[in-house]
Write an enzyme that holds these catalytic residues in place. Structure first.
Site, PDB file in Angstrom:
ATOM      1  N   HIS A 284      18.329   6.887  23.200  1.00 15.66           N
ATOM      2  CA  HIS A 284      18.117   5.464  23.470  1.00 15.66           C
ATOM      3  C   HIS A 284      19.428   4.835  23.925  1.00 15.66           C
ATOM      4  CE1 HIS A 284      19.181   5.989  19.224  1.00 15.66           C
ATOM      5  NE2 HIS A 284      19.720   4.786  19.246  1.00 15.66           N
ATOM      6  N   ARG A 294      22.659 -10.712  23.395  1.00 16.35           N
ATOM      7  CA  ARG A 294      21.699  -9.978  22.576  1.00 16.35           C
ATOM      8  C   ARG A 294      22.391  -9.488  21.308  1.00 16.35           C
ATOM      9  NH1 ARG A 294      20.138  -4.463  22.452  1.00 16.35           N
ATOM     10  NH2 ARG A 294      18.096  -4.343  21.451  1.00 16.35           N
TER      11      ARG A 294
HETATM   12  O1  LIG Z   1      21.191  -2.450  20.372  1.00 13.12           O
HETATM   13  C1  LIG Z   1      20.286  -1.629  20.352  1.00 13.12           C
HETATM   14  O2  LIG Z   1      19.129  -1.919  20.635  1.00 13.12           O
HETATM   15  C2  LIG Z   1      20.575  -0.199  19.981  1.00 13.12           C
HETATM   16  C3  LIG Z   1      21.627  -0.047  18.932  1.00 13.12           C
HETATM   17  C4  LIG Z   1      21.859   1.396  18.588  1.00 13.12           C
HETATM   18  O3  LIG Z   1      21.294   2.266  19.168  1.00 13.12           O
HETATM   19  C5  LIG Z   1      22.794   1.777  17.516  1.00 13.12           C
HETATM   20  O4  LIG Z   1      23.471   0.899  16.929  1.00 13.12           O
HETATM   21  O5  LIG Z   1      22.857   2.988  17.216  1.00 13.12           O
HETATM   22 FE   LIG Z   2      21.450   4.182  18.168  1.00 15.10          FE
END
Ligand SMILES: O=C(O)CCC(=O)C(=O)O
Ligand SMILES: [Fe+2]
Length: 358
Positions: A284, A294
């Site tokens: 992701h 955000r």
């Molecule tokens: O900000 C996001 O949506 C992802 C954050 C993320 O993947 C993380 O902190 O490991």
């Molecule tokens: Fe993450």
């Protein structure tokens, strides 16, 4: 001597040093923040209009749905999860208040040279040539000292929010873990470290607060580059701004738009190992935009750090031999600190080649 290691020790023994002078002023996009496919192979992989499963935890078929989402996606969204919306508002308020502080105040709680908690850039930054359009704050253990540095007068109020958030997340993580494993026929008898009340009291966690400021050229910037989490599971709350994407080999990048009050759950690398590869850990990333900043709050949940994690015996049979060796979270993080997104294939190949040798 009892040498049981805490999560802080695990990170401390594998520090990732990133100079804070690299923090952007977040007003214009310098070259060092401009990403191309050369900086990340998946940077321009195609976008898909598929949507991540959305699961109502009050659904009578919830275990099957969670199991299916974990197998097909390694991620899903949840509603009716029991975390009060007031608490989600509170943690979002805390995150906003923290990142809206002037830089010199945030730097008072900067992650130290080989520290693990506090303010800084993403831990994965050292694996990329380009900088990410984000700033973060990691909470491991008590945030009291750091919060006192940030808010000398109001830190206790913020500490209470963290404590309450952690309590809810811990319970929710245990519940999701049993739903996911239950769908594979794994139950309380199969996981002795879950404890007498099966609530995974020995589990350890970190909270990662992320801020992605408004970006003048979002298409050329990257909020947080593609990665999998080194956890069993991650529970993510995002404010009402789009940015999170999950990757599926067959379709590409799938955007996960925020739905008020819902949470996103990711399968992490350790749950992938525990299920002998049945559940993929999801790749992701976070993109940025030029309209709204955000915030996201990731609850990174894992096992006791010295506990041996290996494919569950129930999921191993003559047709499905174990794909991974036993290793602790601590050992896995050490591998991740050098092999990053290739860590799973590295330990898998290492395991297979050492099998052949012996
Ligand atoms: O900000 C996001 O949506 C992802 C954050 C993320 O993947 C993380 O902190 O490991
Ligand atoms: Fe993450």
């Amino acid at each position: 001597m009892n040498s049981s290691t805490t999560l802080s020790d695990v990170f401390r023994s594998h520090p990732i040093r990133i100079p804070l002078s690299n923090l952007a002023d977040f007003r214009h996009l310098p070259d060092s923040y401009t990403w191309t496919p050369e900086d990340d192979l998946l940077f321009s992989a195609s976008d898909s209009d598929e949507s991540l499963p959305f699961i109502d935890l009050a659904d009578p078929h919830v275990a099957a749905r969670v199991g299916h989402a974990c197998t097909a996606w390694g991620a899903f969204r949840i509603t009716n999860h029991g975390v009060p919306s007031r608490l989600l508002d509170d943690i979002e308020f805390l995150t906003g208040s923290l990142f809206r502080l002037p830089v010199h105040r945030k730097l008072k709680a900067a992650r130290s040279e080989n520290g693990i908690s506090g303010y800084g850039v993403a831990r994965i930054a050292s694996f990329f040539n380009k900088q990410m359009w984000s700033e973060g704050f990691t909470v491991i253990g008590s945030p009291l000292d750091d919060f006192h540095k940030l808010w000398p007068m109001h830190h206790l109020k913020y500490c209470e929010i963290i404590t309450e958030y952690e309590e809810h997340m811990q319970k929710l993580a245990a519940r999701l873990m049993w739903l996911a494993l239950g769908s594979l026929g794994v139950d309380e008898k199969d996981i002795n470290w879950a404890g007498l009340s099966s609530d995974f009291q020995g589990a350890q966690a970190a909270i990662q607060l992320n801020h992605y400021p408004i970006c003048p050229e979002p298409d050329r910037a990257m909020g947080l580059a593609a990665h999998t989490d080194s956890t069993l599971m991650t529970i993510l709350y995002q404010n009402n701004t789009i940015g999170l994407q999950v990757f599926r080999d067959d379709v590409g990048w799938v955007t996960v738009p925020p739905v008020p009050g819902s949470l996103v759950v990711n399968v992490g690398d350790l749950l992938h190992i525990l299920t002998n590869g049945i559940f993929p850990s999801v790749l992701h990333r976070a993109r940025v935009n030029h309209v709204r900043s955000r915030f996201s709050i990731a609850y990174l949940w894992g096992p006791p750090s010295d506990l041996m994690i290996s494919p569950l015996p129930k999921l191993v049979n003559p047709l499905h031999s174990p794909l991974y060796p036993s290793l602790t979270w601590k050992q896995y993080l050490a591998t991740k600190a050098t092999h990053f997104n290739q860590s799973l294939s590295f330990i898998r190949n290492y395991h297979l080649s050492s099998d052949q040798i012996s």
